[in-house]
Write a protein that holds these residues in place. Sequence first.
Motif, mmCIF file in Angstrom:
data_model
loop_
_atom_site.group_PDB
_atom_site.id
_atom_site.type_symbol
_atom_site.label_atom_id
_atom_site.label_comp_id
_atom_site.label_asym_id
_atom_site.label_seq_id
_atom_site.Cartn_x
_atom_site.Cartn_y
_atom_site.Cartn_z
ATOM 1 N N MET A 1 0.826 -1.189 0.000
ATOM 2 C CA MET A 1 0.000 0.000 0.000
ATOM 3 C C MET A 1 0.871 1.255 0.000
ATOM 4 S SD MET A 1 -3.072 0.904 2.581
ATOM 5 C CE MET A 1 -2.759 2.343 3.546
ATOM 6 N N ILE A 2 1.810 1.328 0.943
ATOM 7 C CA ILE A 2 2.665 2.503 1.029
ATOM 8 C C ILE A 2 3.894 2.335 0.154
ATOM 9 C CG2 ILE A 2 4.025 3.927 2.602
ATOM 10 C CD1 ILE A 2 2.071 3.211 4.779
ATOM 11 N N GLY A 3 4.306 1.100 -0.072
ATOM 12 C CA GLY A 3 5.461 0.855 -0.916
ATOM 13 C C GLY A 3 6.753 0.735 -0.112
ATOM 14 N N ILE A 4 6.646 0.353 1.149
ATOM 15 C CA ILE A 4 7.844 0.175 1.981
ATOM 16 C C ILE A 4 8.032 -1.315 2.198
ATOM 17 C CG2 ILE A 4 8.861 0.587 4.248
ATOM 18 C CD1 ILE A 4 7.262 3.144 4.438
ATOM 19 N N ASN A 5 9.211 -1.811 1.864
ATOM 20 C CA ASN A 5 9.474 -3.223 2.088
ATOM 21 C C ASN A 5 10.028 -3.433 3.500
ATOM 22 O OD1 ASN A 5 12.192 -2.524 1.982
ATOM 23 N ND2 ASN A 5 12.434 -3.169 -0.150
ATOM 24 N N GLY A 6 10.323 -4.668 3.859
ATOM 25 C CA GLY A 6 10.766 -5.008 5.213
ATOM 26 C C GLY A 6 12.076 -4.329 5.593
ATOM 27 N N TYR A 7 13.012 -4.291 4.661
ATOM 28 C CA TYR A 7 14.307 -3.679 4.947
ATOM 29 C C TYR A 7 14.152 -2.185 5.247
ATOM 30 C CZ TYR A 7 19.071 -1.996 4.184
ATOM 31 O OH TYR A 7 20.284 -1.372 4.331
ATOM 32 N N GLU A 8 13.360 -1.493 4.458
ATOM 33 C CA GLU A 8 13.154 -0.056 4.677
ATOM 34 C C GLU A 8 12.438 0.204 6.002
ATOM 35 O OE1 GLU A 8 11.034 0.936 1.165
ATOM 36 O OE2 GLU A 8 12.853 1.230 -0.040
ATOM 37 N N LEU A 9 11.489 -0.667 6.364
ATOM 38 C CA LEU A 9 10.792 -0.522 7.647
ATOM 39 C C LEU A 9 11.769 -0.712 8.812
ATOM 40 C CD1 LEU A 9 8.049 -0.071 8.969
ATOM 41 C CD2 LEU A 9 7.749 -2.548 8.978
ATOM 42 N N LEU A 10 12.673 -1.652 8.688
ATOM 43 C CA LEU A 10 13.674 -1.874 9.735
ATOM 44 C C LEU A 10 14.586 -0.657 9.876
ATOM 45 C CD1 LEU A 10 14.970 -3.875 11.742
ATOM 46 C CD2 LEU A 10 16.443 -4.630 9.868
ATOM 47 N N VAL A 11 14.996 -0.075 8.774
ATOM 48 C CA VAL A 11 15.848 1.118 8.812
ATOM 49 C C VAL A 11 15.100 2.281 9.459
ATOM 50 C CG1 VAL A 11 16.995 2.852 7.367
ATOM 51 C CG2 VAL A 11 17.299 0.428 6.871
ATOM 52 N N LEU A 12 13.825 2.451 9.125
ATOM 53 C CA LEU A 12 13.025 3.519 9.739
ATOM 54 C C LEU A 12 12.849 3.298 11.243
ATOM 55 C CD1 LEU A 12 10.285 4.120 7.041
ATOM 56 C CD2 LEU A 12 12.134 5.654 7.667
ATOM 57 N N ALA A 13 12.644 2.043 11.665
ATOM 58 C CA ALA A 13 12.502 1.754 13.096
ATOM 59 C C ALA A 13 13.798 2.070 13.850
ATOM 60 C CB ALA A 13 12.107 0.299 13.303
ATOM 61 N N ILE A 14 14.943 1.690 13.296
ATOM 62 C CA ILE A 14 16.226 1.987 13.941
ATOM 63 C C ILE A 14 16.453 3.489 13.998
ATOM 64 C CG2 ILE A 14 18.740 1.766 13.673
ATOM 65 C CD1 ILE A 14 18.209 -1.064 12.559
ATOM 66 N N LEU A 15 16.111 4.187 12.941
ATOM 67 C CA LEU A 15 16.242 5.635 12.901
ATOM 68 C C LEU A 15 15.331 6.288 13.945
ATOM 69 C CD1 LEU A 15 17.623 7.968 11.404
ATOM 70 C CD2 LEU A 15 15.673 8.006 9.865
ATOM 71 N N ALA A 16 14.096 5.778 14.100
ATOM 72 C CA ALA A 16 13.168 6.322 15.096
ATOM 73 C C ALA A 16 13.700 6.113 16.502
ATOM 74 C CB ALA A 16 11.797 5.673 14.949
ATOM 75 N N VAL A 17 14.266 4.949 16.785
ATOM 76 C CA VAL A 17 14.839 4.684 18.115
ATOM 77 C C VAL A 17 16.008 5.617 18.364
ATOM 78 C CG1 VAL A 17 16.105 2.961 19.475
ATOM 79 C CG2 VAL A 17 14.044 2.307 18.244
ATOM 80 N N ALA A 18 16.827 5.856 17.355
ATOM 81 C CA ALA A 18 17.992 6.720 17.536
ATOM 82 C C ALA A 18 17.568 8.178 17.738
ATOM 83 C CB ALA A 18 18.922 6.592 16.331
ATOM 84 N N VAL A 19 16.571 8.656 16.998
ATOM 85 C CA VAL A 19 16.168 10.059 17.086
ATOM 86 C C VAL A 19 15.336 10.308 18.341
ATOM 87 C CG1 VAL A 19 14.765 11.842 15.988
ATOM 88 C CG2 VAL A 19 16.315 10.467 14.620
#
Length: 141
Positions: A1-19
């Motif tokens: 639906m949004i066009g985000i695959n598993g790898y991109e979601l993992l990168v976004l989650a790590i980025l959210a935890v860091a920020v």
Amino acid sequence: MIGINGYELLVLAILAVAVLGPERLPEYASQLARLVREVRRMASGAKEQLREEVGPEIDEVDWRKLDPRQYDPRRIIKEALIDDFEDAVKPVSARPAPAAPRGGTSAPGAERAAAPTGPPAVKPLMRLQNGERAPFDIEAT
């Protein structure tokens, strides 16, 4: 639906935890979950309101036909040109006959004279003489 695959979601989650940091992350995750629930509730409410206003005809609509991704201008133009070509080359017998004149009986030769004998005459091309100026229309420019 949004066009985000598993790898991109993992990168976004790590980025959210860091920020955001581990302290504020649960708070923002719960706010995101509330936002998603609210948007879904609003969308279902809009669907129900549309269904109430339009009525049962909304279920009969073919939504795939209205999908803008189905729009192919080349196909549409090709179909239109083919339809026009088929109309142009229909045999004369398939075309409707001209209407009979009103007013009762007529002379025997009148039907033949009223029937079209061919395409209308075309005006001959008028050429200008040497040195003659072309007609000029001041209102056309």
